[in-house]
Design a protein around this motif. Structure first.
Motif, mmCIF file in Angstrom:
data_model
loop_
_atom_site.group_PDB
_atom_site.id
_atom_site.type_symbol
_atom_site.label_atom_id
_atom_site.label_comp_id
_atom_site.label_asym_id
_atom_site.label_seq_id
_atom_site.Cartn_x
_atom_site.Cartn_y
_atom_site.Cartn_z
ATOM 1 N N ALA A 84 49.267 50.863 49.269
ATOM 2 C CA ALA A 84 48.728 51.515 48.074
ATOM 3 C C ALA A 84 47.215 51.341 48.008
ATOM 4 O O ALA A 84 46.620 50.589 48.775
ATOM 5 N N ALA A 85 46.606 52.041 47.055
ATOM 6 C CA ALA A 85 45.154 52.029 46.920
ATOM 7 C C ALA A 85 44.657 50.704 46.348
ATOM 8 O O ALA A 85 45.408 49.963 45.709
ATOM 9 N N PRO A 86 43.392 50.391 46.562
ATOM 10 C CA PRO A 86 42.817 49.189 45.943
ATOM 11 C C PRO A 86 42.868 49.274 44.411
ATOM 12 O O PRO A 86 42.838 50.360 43.828
ATOM 13 N N ARG A 87 42.926 48.128 43.791
ATOM 14 C CA ARG A 87 42.984 48.032 42.327
ATOM 15 C C ARG A 87 41.685 48.533 41.724
ATOM 16 O O ARG A 87 40.595 48.107 42.108
ATOM 17 N N GLU A 88 41.807 49.416 40.757
ATOM 18 C CA GLU A 88 40.641 49.887 40.019
ATOM 19 C C GLU A 88 40.380 48.955 38.832
ATOM 20 O O GLU A 88 41.035 47.930 38.679
ATOM 21 N N HIS A 89 39.439 49.343 37.994
ATOM 22 C CA HIS A 89 39.034 48.459 36.896
ATOM 23 C C HIS A 89 40.160 48.269 35.883
ATOM 24 O O HIS A 89 40.832 49.222 35.486
ATOM 25 N N ASP A 90 40.400 47.025 35.489
ATOM 26 C CA ASP A 90 41.290 46.716 34.382
ATOM 27 C C ASP A 90 40.634 45.605 33.563
ATOM 28 O O ASP A 90 39.450 45.311 33.749
ATOM 29 N N ASP A 91 41.382 44.982 32.667
ATOM 30 C CA ASP A 91 40.798 43.966 31.783
ATOM 31 C C ASP A 91 40.290 42.742 32.538
ATOM 32 O O ASP A 91 39.548 41.926 31.969
ATOM 33 N N PHE A 92 40.676 42.617 33.795
ATOM 34 C CA PHE A 92 40.270 41.449 34.567
ATOM 35 C C PHE A 92 39.219 41.777 35.625
ATOM 36 O O PHE A 92 38.903 40.946 36.475
ATOM 37 N N GLY A 93 38.690 42.985 35.571
ATOM 38 C CA GLY A 93 37.629 43.362 36.494
ATOM 39 C C GLY A 93 38.072 44.401 37.502
ATOM 40 O O GLY A 93 39.058 45.114 37.302
ATOM 41 N N ASP A 94 37.326 44.463 38.606
ATOM 42 C CA ASP A 94 37.604 45.426 39.676
ATOM 43 C C ASP A 94 38.173 44.702 40.888
ATOM 44 O O ASP A 94 37.864 43.529 41.140
ATOM 45 N N GLY A 95 38.960 45.447 41.672
ATOM 46 C CA GLY A 95 39.561 44.851 42.856
ATOM 47 C C GLY A 95 38.778 45.059 44.130
ATOM 48 O O GLY A 95 39.228 44.675 45.209
ATOM 49 N N ALA A 96 37.589 45.646 44.031
ATOM 50 C CA ALA A 96 36.800 45.941 45.233
ATOM 51 C C ALA A 96 36.119 44.689 45.776
ATOM 52 O O ALA A 96 35.856 43.726 45.045
ATOM 53 N N PHE A 97 35.818 44.718 47.042
ATOM 54 C CA PHE A 97 35.086 43.626 47.689
ATOM 55 C C PHE A 97 33.692 43.517 47.070
ATOM 56 O O PHE A 97 32.994 44.511 46.881
ATOM 57 N N GLY A 98 33.302 42.296 46.731
ATOM 58 C CA GLY A 98 31.983 42.071 46.159
ATOM 59 C C GLY A 98 31.877 42.302 44.668
ATOM 60 O O GLY A 98 30.782 42.169 44.105
ATOM 61 N N ALA A 99 32.995 42.660 43.998
ATOM 62 C CA ALA A 99 32.947 42.885 42.551
ATOM 63 C C ALA A 99 32.546 41.599 41.824
ATOM 64 O O ALA A 99 32.821 40.488 42.280
ATOM 65 N N ARG A 100 31.881 41.751 40.678
ATOM 66 C CA ARG A 100 31.407 40.596 39.909
ATOM 67 C C ARG A 100 32.570 39.808 39.327
ATOM 68 O O ARG A 100 33.551 40.371 38.842
ATOM 69 N N ARG A 101 32.438 38.490 39.379
ATOM 70 C CA ARG A 101 33.406 37.587 38.778
ATOM 71 C C ARG A 101 32.670 36.528 37.959
ATOM 72 O O ARG A 101 31.537 36.157 38.288
ATOM 73 N N ASP A 102 33.338 36.034 36.912
ATOM 74 C CA ASP A 102 32.772 34.970 36.069
ATOM 75 C C ASP A 102 31.367 35.319 35.587
ATOM 76 O O ASP A 102 30.421 34.522 35.711
#
Length: 220
Positions: A84-102
């Motif tokens: 399946a496709a990578p996770r798009e934006h939800d309440d916990f952020g984005d599933g892409a490589f390098g997405a911002r966390r914390d």
């Protein structure tokens, strides 16, 4: 007009011309009698069926995931663990490589491939199982499977997988390595997924999405 010439006309013109030819003799009859001979109906339907058969049928497309061939042998060396496709934006952020966390203090080190809890998780590379570990130090219900391919020099970790393989086991690309765990206990409302990390020697993470790309093809 010969039928072969009619085939060069647009579909609407062919229909109009065919109906005109078939019903022209009946036009005069309609002026003299309230009873029009409709024996031409089968011929009209036959014409319409032939025109429909000549029309190109719509092609249904589907997405397949093509893994990169890094060793040049003509075969894929990577696979999408869920299909399946990578996770798009939800309440916990984005599933892409390098997405911002914390709040931007760190970056996402893998790619999250969406999944349904309980579905099979597939091996993203061939090799052998070098580790089965816990995704979080304070939790034992979410695990990952690490596969190492010494020939390619790559290591892959598939997180949030209930493993059905063991350390030391030889693994083939696309083989079932376990089943996707639900993340709802830890992250209520998040899109369930497999978090895939791909590493080069030395532990440097690279973007799995650059190695596993979608391609539209005609469905069989």
């Amino acid at each position: 007009m010969h039928f072969s010439a009619m085939k060069t006309l647009p579909p609407q013109a062919r229909v109009a011309l065919g109906l005109a030819v078939l019903f022209a003799p009946m036009a005069g009859l309609a002026m003299e009698s309230p009873h029009v001979d409709m024996s031409a109906r089968p011929a009209v339907q036959k014409l319409l069926d032939r025109i429909e058969a000549d029309e190109p049928k719509p092609v249904r497309m589907e997405t397949v995931w093509k893994g990169a061939d890094v060793d040049g042998d003509g075969a894929a060396d990577f696979a999408n663990p869920t299909g399946a496709a990578p996770r798009e934006h939800d309440d916990f952020g984005d599933g892409a490589f390098g997405a911002r966390r914390d709040g931007g203090s760190r970056r996402h080190e893998g790619v999250d491939y969406t999944a349904v809890a309980g579905q099979a998780a597939k091996a993203p590379i061939s090799g052998y199982v070098t580790k089965i570990g816990y995704a979080y130090a304070d939790s034992t219900d979410l695990r990952f499977v690490e596969i190492t391919n010494p020939a390619l020099g790559y290591v892959a970790r598939a997180f949030y997988v209930d493993p059905s393989v063991e350390v030391g086991q030889t693994i083939h690309l696309g083989q079932t390595i376990g089943h996707v765990a639900s993340l709802q206990k830890h992250y209520p409302g998040i899109t369930n997924h497999v978090h895939l990390e791909v590493m080069k020697p030395g532990g440097r993470r690279i973007n799995a999405a650059a190695l596993i790309q979608p391609k539209l093809v005609a469905a069989a």
